[in-house]
Motif scaffolding. Structure first.
Motif, PDB file in Angstrom:
ATOM      1  N   ASP A   1       0.912  -1.256  -0.065  1.00 28.83           N
ATOM      2  CA  ASP A   1      -0.187   0.058   0.054  1.00 28.83           C
ATOM      3  C   ASP A   1       0.993   1.165  -0.144  1.00 28.83           C
ATOM      4  N   GLU A   2       1.146   1.701  -1.216  1.00 25.54           N
ATOM      5  CA  GLU A   2       2.025   3.030  -1.377  1.00 25.54           C
ATOM      6  C   GLU A   2       1.650   4.286  -0.777  1.00 25.54           C
ATOM      7  N   GLN A   3       0.153   4.215  -0.766  1.00 26.61           N
ATOM      8  CA  GLN A   3      -0.447   5.401  -0.133  1.00 26.61           C
ATOM      9  C   GLN A   3      -0.111   5.569   1.132  1.00 26.61           C
ATOM     10  N   ALA A   4      -0.197   4.308   1.952  1.00 26.52           N
ATOM     11  CA  ALA A   4      -0.152   4.381   3.427  1.00 26.52           C
ATOM     12  C   ALA A   4       1.188   4.950   4.008  1.00 26.52           C
ATOM     13  N   HIS A   5       2.378   4.930   2.902  1.00 25.88           N
ATOM     14  CA  HIS A   5       3.552   5.460   3.274  1.00 25.88           C
ATOM     15  C   HIS A   5       3.700   6.944   2.597  1.00 25.88           C
ATOM     16  N   ALA A   6       2.513   7.328   1.863  1.00 28.39           N
ATOM     17  CA  ALA A   6       2.898   8.766   1.427  1.00 28.39           C
ATOM     18  C   ALA A   6       3.168   9.779   2.237  1.00 28.39           C
TER      19      ALA A   6
END
Length: 612
Positions: A323-328
């Motif tokens: 989940d890239e968005q979680a690391h955004a």
């Protein structure tokens, strides 16, 4: 039997599967850039086999086959090698960029890495005794060169913006990752007649250019079920072909796409007639010979064989789930903006920044001239990624780097930081963003210095100070030989290296293609011109063709439409005098020396190891 049952299980201690091995894929870090399992024993094996070769205990032909599977490729220069590090879908992390920087500083004489049109990063001129150290250091960062060369499934490429684009049916990235993990070190794909190039695109805009690949996948949904359209049999080089559709829909979540791909590879592997002439031993030759319908029948028959029941096509544990968005990054408390004249930043926004479908985020494409990056730039990019993009980026098929999940409010800060690295130029994928292969800088098959020509053409285009929006959309690519490593067939203006005989002397030269295309799902090979241009006259030819287009086009006529209307003969006429023979003399000596070289030109072409 598991897909890799014929491979010896990697264990340590009391027979427990080794972490990160093929027997323990669920322990892999599921982040972009950590896709291929790292097997430490392969580094030990490389050290042993390299030592045996240097001591004369094994023949060079035997050692070549071994090292190619480890992504180590011979160069035209003696006693040095190139290592091709695979970045599936182009994915790379900041820590990995730091590792590249460290490896380059310590071990790479040219002090640079090179992003390729296959989304790899290559390092050149490495002495063989040093290569084992590089492979180990890369492995510690989760980077692998395994099967970066040889007759294997090469790096799997894809749309660098997959997962962020408007109109996506779903993110194809996890399935591409499973494909990589399934086929790396797979017994069926270790010694095929030739290499397999794979692409996973994100949408029908086909930014991954699926039609020029041996096998490729485009997302589809049918009755709520995720699947892909499968194409087989594309390629460029001396026999360019566009891949026809093998299946309009193949399921993903049940592993059918892996099953179909393996069937294709098994059929390809058995075509002994292709092994006779390795230069033409690509799957496109088989498909072209028998037709896609007959090939589909072969696949259907293959899928009925006993091997299917022996395989486990489950993608559980293979998916690249993250989940890239979680690391955004969080929305900044404050952000910078231009103070005064902001035309330069606006130009960068126009050409290099694209809004993601996720509100508040953008992708930023970093224009990297000739695809070459220094250790300082690699580290600087890593810091930008950590601070502004949540730590993820992907290389592109046009030798650039895309930062993902950048907050809209941070684009100016990112641009300023890129400028400090000398990477803040606008014009990504525009006329000034010229693409080329390494050519004679390192490649055994190279005829001409395509990298040198790239710099010369880029300088000429900068001098022309092009501000016409339609002209900026022209793409220029060049290869140092007829093979398609720069994808010159697809450029609006493309070149490949050749030579001209003048009495007892030889001039480096190029043959041009006009009217190629690869955007918005419209893939077309350019028309080859009859003119053979001396290398030193190519920048003049480019300028003439660009000005010819600007002067003679109709209204908002795009370059390819103009080229189709006026025909190839009109382009040949524009450079008729440039194609005239050059008399050998002291005054004309520069024509007999290639770009970026200091010695008289001569064709020195070895056997390309990609066909070994």
């Amino acid at each position: 039997m598991a897909p890799h049952a014929s491979l010896e299980a990697e264990t340590h201690g009391h027979g427990q599967p080794k972490e990160g091995s093929l027997e323990n894929p669920e322990l892999l870090e599921s982040v972009p850039g950590h896709v291929i399992p790292i097997l430490q024993h392969e580094f030990d094996d490389f050290s042993t086999e390299a030592g045996r070769f240097l001591q004369g205990q094994i023949e060079e032909t035997e050692f070549i086959k071994f090292r190619l599977k480890q992504g180590v490729y011979g160069q035209r220069q003696p006693d040095v090698q190139m290592v091709r590090v695979k970045l599936p879908m182009g994915g790379v992390t900041p820590d990995q960029l730091d590792t590249f920087a460290s490896v380059i500083e310590q071990h790479v004489p040219l002090r640079k890495g090179h992003i390729t049109t296959r989304q790899n990063i290559q390092m050149h001129h490495v002495p063989l005794p040093t290569m084992e150290l590089i492979l180990r250091e890369l492995g510690e960062a989760g980077l692998s060169s395994r099967e970066g060369c040889g007759n294997t499934v090469r790096n799997v490429t894809g749309d660098p913006r997959a997962g962020t684009l408007a109109g996506e049916l779903f993110d194809i990235t996890p399935y591409a990752g499973a494909y990589v993990r399934y086929f790396v070190r797979h017994p069926t794909t270790q010694m095929m007649p030739r290499k397999i190039k794979t692409a996973f695109t994100a949408t029908d805009a086909d930014n991954a250019i699926t039609q020029i690949h041996d096998i490729a996948f485009t997302p589809r949904v049918r009755d709520g079920v995720r699947g892909v359209e499968v194409r087989v049999g594309g390629g460029t080089a001396i026999m360019p072909r566009l891949a026809p559709v093998l299946y309009e829909f193949v399921e993903l979540d049940n592993g059918d796409y892996l099953k179909v791909a393996e069937a294709v590879f098994r059929i390809f592997d058995r075509q002994d007639f292709l092994r006779v002439n390795r230069a033409r031993a690509r799957i496109k030759v088989l498909v072209d010979k028998i037709g896609i319908d007959a090939f589909r029948e072969m696949v259907e028959e293959e899928l009925q064989d006993d091997w299917v029941a022996e395989r486990d096509f489950s993608i559980d544990g293979l998916l690249l789930e993250n989940d890239e968005q979680a690391h955004a990054p969080a929305k900044p408390l404050s952000s910078s903006s231009p103070n005064g004249d902001q035309r330069a930043f606006d130009r960068f926004l126009e050409s290099n920044v694209g809004r993601q479908r996720q509100k508040g985020f953008s992708t930023v494409e970093v224009t990297i001239p000739q695809g070459d990056v220094t250790p300082e730039q690699l580290r600087g990019l890593g810091e930008i990624m950590r601070e502004y993009s949540g730590g993820f980026a992907r290389t592109t098929a046009h030798q650039n780097l895309v930062l993902r999940w950048v907050r809209d409010e941070s684009t100016y800060d990112v641009w300023k930081r890129l400028g400090k690295l000398e990477l803040g130029a606008p014009g990504a994928d525009e006329i000034t963003d010229v693409v080329s292969c390494p050519g004679t800088d390192s490649c055994k098959l190279g005829i001409t210095s395509s990298m040198g020509l790239n710099r010369a053409v880029s300088e000429r285009l900068a001098e022309m100070d092009i501000d016409d929006p339609l002209t900026r959309r022209i793409h220029i690519k060049m290869s140092g030989c007829p093979n398609g490593c720069s994808q010159h067939h697809l450029a609006n203006i493309g070149f490949y290296g050749a030579s001209l005989k003048v009495g007892g002397h030889t001039i480096p030269a190029y043959i041009a293609h006009i009217g190629g295309s690869y955007e918005n799902g419209e893939v077309r090979f350019g028309d080859r011109l009859k003119s053979r241009l001396p290398a030193k006259r190519v920048p003049d030819a480019v300028e003439r063709w660009v000005r010819f287009y600007e002067a003679e086009r109709e209204n908002d006529e795009e370059f390819n439409a103009f080229a189709a209307r006026v025909g190839t003969h009109a382009f040949e006429e524009q450079v008729k005098d440039l194609a005239m023979p050059v008399e050998f003399s002291l005054e004309n000596m520069s024509y007999f020396i290639d770009w970026s070289k200091n010695q008289p030109f001569q064709v020195e072409r070895g056997e390309g190891e990609c066909a070994v």
